[in-house]
Design an enzyme around this catalytic site. Structure first.
Site, mmCIF file in Angstrom:
data_model
loop_
_atom_site.group_PDB
_atom_site.id
_atom_site.type_symbol
_atom_site.label_atom_id
_atom_site.label_comp_id
_atom_site.label_asym_id
_atom_site.label_seq_id
_atom_site.Cartn_x
_atom_site.Cartn_y
_atom_site.Cartn_z
ATOM 1 N N GLU A 24 -16.012 35.728 -27.932
ATOM 2 C CA GLU A 24 -15.921 37.018 -28.496
ATOM 3 C C GLU A 24 -14.417 37.730 -28.516
ATOM 4 O OE1 GLU A 24 -18.772 37.912 -30.313
ATOM 5 O OE2 GLU A 24 -19.288 35.826 -30.089
ATOM 6 N N GLU A 65 -22.023 44.763 -22.682
ATOM 7 C CA GLU A 65 -21.090 44.110 -24.130
ATOM 8 C C GLU A 65 -21.353 42.095 -24.173
ATOM 9 O OE1 GLU A 65 -19.279 42.174 -26.665
ATOM 10 O OE2 GLU A 65 -18.799 44.607 -26.707
ATOM 11 N N ILE A 82 -28.675 37.869 -44.799
ATOM 12 C CA ILE A 82 -28.600 39.641 -44.272
ATOM 13 C C ILE A 82 -29.665 40.207 -44.140
ATOM 14 C CG2 ILE A 82 -26.748 41.160 -44.877
ATOM 15 C CD1 ILE A 82 -25.379 39.853 -45.850
ATOM 16 N N ASP A 91 -26.459 47.129 -35.363
ATOM 17 C CA ASP A 91 -25.787 47.823 -35.123
ATOM 18 C C ASP A 91 -25.898 49.408 -33.701
ATOM 19 O OD1 ASP A 91 -24.004 47.360 -37.874
ATOM 20 O OD2 ASP A 91 -25.132 49.086 -38.708
#
Length: 120
Positions: A24, A65, A82, A91
């Site tokens: 990441e 995080e 999706i 989000d």
């Protein structure tokens, strides 16, 4: 037997931290910010209270995080296609990281700005 379970649990946790650090980019950016903040803390000789605030703030950002990454991976696993709801979930989790990062930046400014007169 308890010690073995503790060691196994710790090793799973450590493996998770290694995995996120390896895969990441944003986590690595936060680690770089951590390193720079700690270096600045030594340079400016932070007080014990300032160190406590900085360490708690760094911990907050890294924990959020890691949680965000776990949520993203879980959503990708459950919904590889999706999906609008999956996007909202991701989000919102990313928004939590942004809030933590903004708080960290404000705390950094509150602690380090008054100390900048040392450099000038």
């Amino acid at each position: 037997m308890k010690d073995k379970k503790r060691k196994i649990g710790f090793s799973y946790a450590w493996n998770g931290i290694k995995e996120i650090a390896k895969t990441e980019r944003n986590f690595r950016i936060h680690l770089l910010a951590t390193f720079l903040t700690v270096a600045a803390g030594f340079l400016f000789k932070l007080t014990m209270v300032e160190w406590a605030i900085i360490v708690l703030t760094i911990g907050l950002v890294l924990m959020v995080e890691v949680t965000n990454t776990a949520i993203e991976k879980l959503i990708d696993y459950l919904r590889p296609e999706i999906h609008p709801t999956a996007k909202i979930i991701k989000d919102v989790a990313a928004g939590a990281v942004l809030i933590a990062a903004i708080i960290a930046a404000i705390i950094g400014l509150l602690i380090f700005l008054p100390k900048l007169h040392i450099l000038f």
